[in-house]
Design a protein around this motif. Structure first.
Motif, PDB file in Angstrom:
ATOM      1  N   GLN A  39      35.088   5.807 -23.018  1.00 35.78           N
ATOM      2  CA  GLN A  39      35.277   6.501 -21.873  1.00 35.78           C
ATOM      3  C   GLN A  39      34.999   7.959 -21.922  1.00 35.78           C
ATOM      4  OE1 GLN A  39      35.872   5.880 -18.704  1.00 35.78           O
ATOM      5  NE2 GLN A  39      36.191   7.955 -17.967  1.00 35.78           N
ATOM      6  N   GLN A  80      31.752   5.198 -15.758  1.00 38.16           N
ATOM      7  CA  GLN A  80      32.778   6.336 -15.438  1.00 38.16           C
ATOM      8  C   GLN A  80      32.849   7.414 -16.520  1.00 38.16           C
ATOM      9  OE1 GLN A  80      36.268   4.008 -13.907  1.00 38.16           O
ATOM     10  NE2 GLN A  80      35.400   4.721 -11.779  1.00 38.16           N
ATOM     11  N   SER A 143      28.566  13.791 -17.114  1.00 40.76           N
ATOM     12  CA  SER A 143      28.948  12.310 -16.863  1.00 40.76           C
ATOM     13  C   SER A 143      27.679  11.478 -16.782  1.00 40.76           C
ATOM     14  CB  SER A 143      29.502  12.457 -15.407  1.00 40.76           C
ATOM     15  OG  SER A 143      28.624  12.871 -14.322  1.00 40.76           O
ATOM     16  N   LYS A 147      30.292   8.620 -10.258  1.00 40.88           N
ATOM     17  CA  LYS A 147      31.817   8.083 -10.153  1.00 40.88           C
ATOM     18  C   LYS A 147      32.316   8.231 -11.258  1.00 40.88           C
ATOM     19  CE  LYS A 147      30.716   4.468  -6.651  1.00 40.88           C
ATOM     20  NZ  LYS A 147      30.498   3.202  -6.172  1.00 40.88           N
ATOM     21  N   TYR A 148      32.369   9.524 -11.811  1.00 41.21           N
ATOM     22  CA  TYR A 148      33.103   9.801 -13.032  1.00 41.21           C
ATOM     23  C   TYR A 148      34.470   9.902 -12.861  1.00 41.21           C
ATOM     24  CZ  TYR A 148      32.656  14.529 -11.364  1.00 41.21           C
ATOM     25  OH  TYR A 148      32.659  15.522 -10.484  1.00 41.21           O
ATOM     26  N   LYS A 149      35.444   9.905 -13.904  1.00 40.06           N
ATOM     27  CA  LYS A 149      36.708   9.874 -14.108  1.00 40.06           C
ATOM     28  C   LYS A 149      37.091  11.414 -14.076  1.00 40.06           C
ATOM     29  CE  LYS A 149      38.908   6.715 -15.451  1.00 40.06           C
ATOM     30  NZ  LYS A 149      39.504   5.558 -16.091  1.00 40.06           N
ATOM     31  N   ASN A 151      40.857  13.875 -14.030  1.00 42.11           N
ATOM     32  CA  ASN A 151      42.074  13.900 -13.708  1.00 42.11           C
ATOM     33  C   ASN A 151      42.752  15.312 -13.775  1.00 42.11           C
ATOM     34  OD1 ASN A 151      42.505  10.834 -13.467  1.00 42.11           O
ATOM     35  ND2 ASN A 151      42.581  10.793 -15.916  1.00 42.11           N
ATOM     36  N   THR A 220      40.175  10.715 -19.419  1.00 41.14           N
ATOM     37  CA  THR A 220      40.633   9.502 -19.653  1.00 41.14           C
ATOM     38  C   THR A 220      41.791   9.181 -19.171  1.00 41.14           C
ATOM     39  OG1 THR A 220      41.612   9.895 -21.832  1.00 41.14           O
ATOM     40  CG2 THR A 220      39.190   9.863 -21.952  1.00 41.14           C
ATOM     41  N   ASP A 221      41.929   7.813 -19.378  1.00 42.77           N
ATOM     42  CA  ASP A 221      43.384   7.141 -19.036  1.00 42.77           C
ATOM     43  C   ASP A 221      43.937   6.502 -20.255  1.00 42.77           C
ATOM     44  OD1 ASP A 221      43.524   7.845 -16.101  1.00 42.77           O
ATOM     45  OD2 ASP A 221      42.477   6.082 -15.487  1.00 42.77           O
ATOM     46  N   GLU A 224      42.298   4.016 -23.049  1.00 41.75           N
ATOM     47  CA  GLU A 224      40.979   4.085 -22.958  1.00 41.75           C
ATOM     48  C   GLU A 224      40.380   4.576 -24.445  1.00 41.75           C
ATOM     49  OE1 GLU A 224      39.400   4.224 -18.423  1.00 41.75           O
ATOM     50  OE2 GLU A 224      40.080   5.922 -19.380  1.00 41.75           O
TER      51      GLU A 224
END
Length: 297
Positions: A39, A80, A143, A147-149, A151, A220-221, A224
């Motif tokens: 990720q 992502q 990226s 459609k990248y992450k 937060n 990241t989440d 990952e």
């Protein structure tokens, strides 16, 4: 957040592992990592200035060497996912060449899209007599797709005017700023890891944990993978596992491999000393001002 069950530090990559410290060349590690599985790739590669862990090359050879690693990192990266490549300057005969300018075309030709060119500002370093002393380096954030992450909330910083409210219109009297804080922007001030830094080891160019934490939390989440192909003394993995992510990296210097494993074990045991991510940077002028006010009162 710490895992409740004991964790091992593996030397070889496997999808079921949580921590991988590969003692060898990063290309050997990368060839074992599946496509689209990472990720976040975050690293600070050698700067081609002749440190013990690198061989000084002609610039075109250096760029090609970096390109080999970057291509493999892109292959491993999730659709992502993001790559954060932190670099400084190459210096020859007193003239500087910004490495981000040299390496940007490599990422661009691979189809990556730059989201930010983050400036990492710090206060300490070599003192120059024939030019201004360098006090920043850059983090190129790319990226792999649109459609990248990202937060933002976990990395917000305190508002400059936290009590500011709308003074007219339909929202009059309501707070005009996000109660969680503001976007930290693309100019980051973190102390670099020098002799008096709590995280200092024998590595000459060490990442501060708090810098990598901001990247890990925002890109990241939990659960990952975070990958650092030039691991050094393990900072990227420490930032990853601190926030319940998985971490993998490669390092060729045996001393640094041992230090990385030791520091990761300390992190898992809750004994690693690091500078907290939300601690303000010490300002000597501000400290003197507070001292003089206290003396007058």
């Amino acid at each position: 957040m710490f895992q409740q069950c004991p964790q091992k530090i593996a030397e070889r990559f496997g999808v079921s592992e949580r921590i991988v410290v590969f003692p060898g060349d990063c290309l050997q590690l990368l060839e074992t990592i599946p496509d689209d599985s990472m990720q976040l790739v975050v690293t600070s590669p050698p700067y081609n200035i002749g440190k013990e862990y690198e061989r000084r090359l002609k610039l075109d050879a250096y760029v090609e060497q970096q390109a080999q690693v970057i291509r493999e990192c892109v292959r491993c990266l999730s659709p992502q996912g993001s790559i954060c490549w932190q670099v400084g300057n190459y210096v020859k005969d007193g003239a500087i060449i910004p490495l981000d300018a040299l390496l940007y075309p490599v990422f661009h030709e691979l189809g990556l899209q730059m989201r930010n060119r983050i400036i990492w500002r710090f206060e300490h370093g070599l003192h120059c007599s024939k030019r201004f002393s360098g006090r920043y380096e850059t983090i190129m954030w790319f990226s792999k797709s649109e459609k990248y992450k990202f937060n933002l909330d976990p990395v917000r910083v305190p508002q400059k005017y936290p009590g500011k409210k709308y003074f007219k219109g339909p929202k009059i009297g309501q707070y005009s700023c996000n109660p969680l804080g503001k976007n930290p922007g693309d100019l980051w001030t973190f102390p670099n890891v020098k002799s008096n830094h709590v995280e200092k080891t024998t590595h000459p160019c060490q990442f501060p944990v708090e810098l990598v934490e901001r990247l890990v939390l925002s890109m990241t989440d939990e659960d990952e993978w975070v990958l650092d192909p030039f691991l050094g003394v393990g900072t990227s993995i420490i930032a990853a596992i601190r926030h319940n992510r998985r971490g993998a990296g490669a390092e060729i210097v045996p001393e640094y491999v041992a230090l990385a494993r030791e520091r990761i074990e300390q992190e898992l045991g809750g004994t690693l000393k690091t500078r907290p991510m939300d601690r303000p940077v010490y300002d000597p002028a501000e400290a003197r001002g507070k001292c003089s006010i206290a003396q007058r009162t």
